[in-house]
Design a protein around this motif. Sequence first.
Motif, PDB file in Angstrom:
ATOM      1  N   GLY A  69      80.883 -30.159 -38.435  1.00  0.00           N
ATOM      2  CA  GLY A  69      81.290 -31.563 -38.491  1.00  0.00           C
ATOM      3  C   GLY A  69      82.083 -32.023 -37.287  1.00  0.00           C
ATOM      4  O   GLY A  69      82.440 -33.204 -37.201  1.00  0.00           O
ATOM      5  N   ARG A  70      82.336 -31.113 -36.346  1.00  0.00           N
ATOM      6  CA  ARG A  70      83.168 -31.450 -35.192  1.00  0.00           C
ATOM      7  C   ARG A  70      82.602 -32.612 -34.364  1.00  0.00           C
ATOM      8  O   ARG A  70      83.366 -33.521 -33.987  1.00  0.00           O
ATOM      9  N   PRO A  71      81.310 -32.642 -34.032  1.00  0.00           N
ATOM     10  CA  PRO A  71      80.813 -33.766 -33.227  1.00  0.00           C
ATOM     11  C   PRO A  71      81.039 -35.129 -33.884  1.00  0.00           C
ATOM     12  O   PRO A  71      81.443 -36.092 -33.205  1.00  0.00           O
ATOM     13  N   ASP A  72      80.791 -35.216 -35.191  1.00  0.00           N
ATOM     14  CA  ASP A  72      81.021 -36.489 -35.886  1.00  0.00           C
ATOM     15  C   ASP A  72      82.505 -36.848 -35.891  1.00  0.00           C
ATOM     16  O   ASP A  72      82.873 -38.027 -35.735  1.00  0.00           O
ATOM     17  N   MET A  73      83.347 -35.843 -36.067  1.00  0.00           N
ATOM     18  CA  MET A  73      84.789 -36.092 -36.058  1.00  0.00           C
ATOM     19  C   MET A  73      85.241 -36.599 -34.692  1.00  0.00           C
ATOM     20  O   MET A  73      86.039 -37.540 -34.584  1.00  0.00           O
ATOM     21  N   ALA A  74      84.738 -35.980 -33.639  1.00  0.00           N
ATOM     22  CA  ALA A  74      85.097 -36.411 -32.286  1.00  0.00           C
ATOM     23  C   ALA A  74      84.652 -37.846 -32.024  1.00  0.00           C
ATOM     24  O   ALA A  74      85.390 -38.639 -31.428  1.00  0.00           O
ATOM     25  N   GLU A  75      83.451 -38.198 -32.474  1.00  0.00           N
ATOM     26  CA  GLU A  75      82.953 -39.559 -32.272  1.00  0.00           C
ATOM     27  C   GLU A  75      83.783 -40.568 -33.066  1.00  0.00           C
ATOM     28  O   GLU A  75      84.065 -41.674 -32.600  1.00  0.00           O
ATOM     29  N   TYR A  76      84.200 -40.194 -34.268  1.00  0.00           N
ATOM     30  CA  TYR A  76      85.066 -41.032 -35.105  1.00  0.00           C
ATOM     31  C   TYR A  76      86.346 -41.387 -34.347  1.00  0.00           C
ATOM     32  O   TYR A  76      86.764 -42.554 -34.306  1.00  0.00           O
ATOM     33  N   HIS A  77      86.952 -40.391 -33.705  1.00  0.00           N
ATOM     34  CA  HIS A  77      88.203 -40.642 -32.996  1.00  0.00           C
ATOM     35  C   HIS A  77      87.963 -41.366 -31.678  1.00  0.00           C
ATOM     36  O   HIS A  77      88.816 -42.165 -31.251  1.00  0.00           O
ATOM     37  N   ARG A  78      86.836 -41.133 -31.034  1.00  0.00           N
ATOM     38  CA  ARG A  78      86.515 -41.916 -29.831  1.00  0.00           C
ATOM     39  C   ARG A  78      86.326 -43.386 -30.189  1.00  0.00           C
ATOM     40  O   ARG A  78      86.763 -44.282 -29.453  1.00  0.00           O
ATOM     41  N   LYS A  79      85.696 -43.648 -31.331  1.00  0.00           N
ATOM     42  CA  LYS A  79      85.498 -45.034 -31.762  1.00  0.00           C
ATOM     43  C   LYS A  79      86.839 -45.692 -32.046  1.00  0.00           C
ATOM     44  O   LYS A  79      87.060 -46.856 -31.663  1.00  0.00           O
ATOM     45  N   ALA A  80      87.748 -44.967 -32.695  1.00  0.00           N
ATOM     46  CA  ALA A  80      89.073 -45.529 -32.955  1.00  0.00           C
ATOM     47  C   ALA A  80      89.785 -45.850 -31.649  1.00  0.00           C
ATOM     48  O   ALA A  80      90.405 -46.914 -31.503  1.00  0.00           O
ATOM     49  N   GLU A  81      89.669 -44.946 -30.679  1.00  0.00           N
ATOM     50  CA  GLU A  81      90.303 -45.187 -29.385  1.00  0.00           C
ATOM     51  C   GLU A  81      89.722 -46.429 -28.716  1.00  0.00           C
ATOM     52  O   GLU A  81      90.457 -47.231 -28.119  1.00  0.00           O
ATOM     53  N   ARG A  82      88.402 -46.591 -28.835  1.00  0.00           N
ATOM     54  CA  ARG A  82      87.788 -47.788 -28.257  1.00  0.00           C
ATOM     55  C   ARG A  82      88.289 -49.050 -28.942  1.00  0.00           C
ATOM     56  O   ARG A  82      88.336 -50.126 -28.328  1.00  0.00           O
ATOM     57  N   ARG A  83      88.647 -48.919 -30.217  1.00  0.00           N
ATOM     58  CA  ARG A  83      89.174 -50.076 -30.962  1.00  0.00           C
ATOM     59  C   ARG A  83      90.677 -50.270 -30.737  1.00  0.00           C
ATOM     60  O   ARG A  83      91.278 -51.170 -31.313  1.00  0.00           O
ATOM     61  N   GLY A  84      91.287 -49.400 -29.942  1.00  0.00           N
ATOM     62  CA  GLY A  84      92.665 -49.620 -29.542  1.00  0.00           C
ATOM     63  C   GLY A  84      93.730 -48.903 -30.326  1.00  0.00           C
ATOM     64  O   GLY A  84      94.913 -49.265 -30.244  1.00  0.00           O
ATOM     65  N   PHE A  85      93.366 -47.849 -31.093  1.00  0.00           N
ATOM     66  CA  PHE A  85      94.398 -47.130 -31.846  1.00  0.00           C
ATOM     67  C   PHE A  85      94.029 -45.659 -31.987  1.00  0.00           C
ATOM     68  O   PHE A  85      92.889 -45.260 -31.741  1.00  0.00           O
ATOM     69  N   VAL A  86      95.025 -44.866 -32.356  1.00  0.00           N
ATOM     70  CA  VAL A  86      94.861 -43.431 -32.570  1.00  0.00           C
ATOM     71  C   VAL A  86      95.319 -43.115 -33.991  1.00  0.00           C
ATOM     72  O   VAL A  86      96.484 -43.356 -34.325  1.00  0.00           O
ATOM     73  N   PRO A  87      94.449 -42.608 -34.865  1.00  0.00           N
ATOM     74  CA  PRO A  87      94.874 -42.239 -36.213  1.00  0.00           C
ATOM     75  C   PRO A  87      95.830 -41.037 -36.166  1.00  0.00           C
ATOM     76  O   PRO A  87      95.527 -40.021 -35.533  1.00  0.00           O
ATOM     77  N   ARG A  88      96.967 -41.150 -36.830  1.00  0.00           N
ATOM     78  CA  ARG A  88      97.957 -40.079 -36.853  1.00  0.00           C
ATOM     79  C   ARG A  88      98.305 -39.707 -38.287  1.00  0.00           C
ATOM     80  O   ARG A  88      98.318 -40.570 -39.167  1.00  0.00           O
ATOM     81  N   ARG A  89      98.615 -38.419 -38.489  1.00  0.00           N
ATOM     82  CA  ARG A  89      98.930 -37.916 -39.827  1.00  0.00           C
ATOM     83  C   ARG A  89     100.153 -37.017 -39.784  1.00  0.00           C
ATOM     84  O   ARG A  89     100.331 -36.248 -38.844  1.00  0.00           O
ATOM     85  N   ILE A  90     100.962 -37.113 -40.839  1.00  0.00           N
ATOM     86  CA  ILE A  90     102.031 -36.149 -41.063  1.00  0.00           C
ATOM     87  C   ILE A  90     101.715 -35.412 -42.360  1.00  0.00           C
ATOM     88  O   ILE A  90     101.432 -36.031 -43.381  1.00  0.00           O
ATOM     89  N   ARG A  91     101.725 -34.079 -42.273  1.00  0.00           N
ATOM     90  CA  ARG A  91     101.375 -33.251 -43.430  1.00  0.00           C
ATOM     91  C   ARG A  91     102.603 -32.463 -43.880  1.00  0.00           C
ATOM     92  O   ARG A  91     103.160 -31.659 -43.125  1.00  0.00           O
TER      93      ARG A  91
END
Length: 204
Positions: A69-91
């Motif tokens: 699932g890594r390629p899809d995950m990478a594309e998901y985060h590239r799309k978010a970056e193109r939209r101007g934000f970075v998803p962040r999580r605290i666990r």
Amino acid sequence: MPSLLDGATGELMPLDAYYADFEAHFWHSADLGFWKMERQQTFQEPGYDSWEAFARGDWEESLRLLEAGRPDMAEYHRKAERRGFVPRRIRVVQEPLSAYMWWELHALRIREECGGPVHVIDVDKVAEYEVDGPLPEIYTLGSRVMYEAVYDARGVLEAARKYVDPDLIVRCQAFIEELFRAGEPLSGWFDQHVAHLPPPPAQI
């Protein structure tokens, strides 16, 4: 934690409606970004192929599926970056780790490597905020929408609560960001606390 949600109850949404609503709002989170706080130590994720492999005791297949699932995950985060934000999580993490957490931390490591920063914080460091119960499972999408995940007794997602009060959302986002900054990047923590662990036991 009443002081965080301030008594707000939100709008309870069934899963189909929630998924559609989340998708409609997620990609418009640029003003404050996407911030997620995860607190519970055990969940079940039926329908997720890697979790199902882990649950039946096929650890190698579970890890293989995460990698697949890594390629899809990478594309998901590239799309978010193109939209101007970075998803962040605290666990929030509690040791000894639950079997679920052994698996989830592997999944989160791949997420982090694909562009989604993940920090971890020890459960003892959030104890002061949990006098009235565990922190809620919440995530903010910009300044306009926040969701709280609702789980059944088995730890399966069954619904979500939607909040739209801007003051509440901004306050919760700031709290999540504060915990994120107080936590440790997952990469180094994983190497010290997870990498050496044997495969977890089967769950079903």
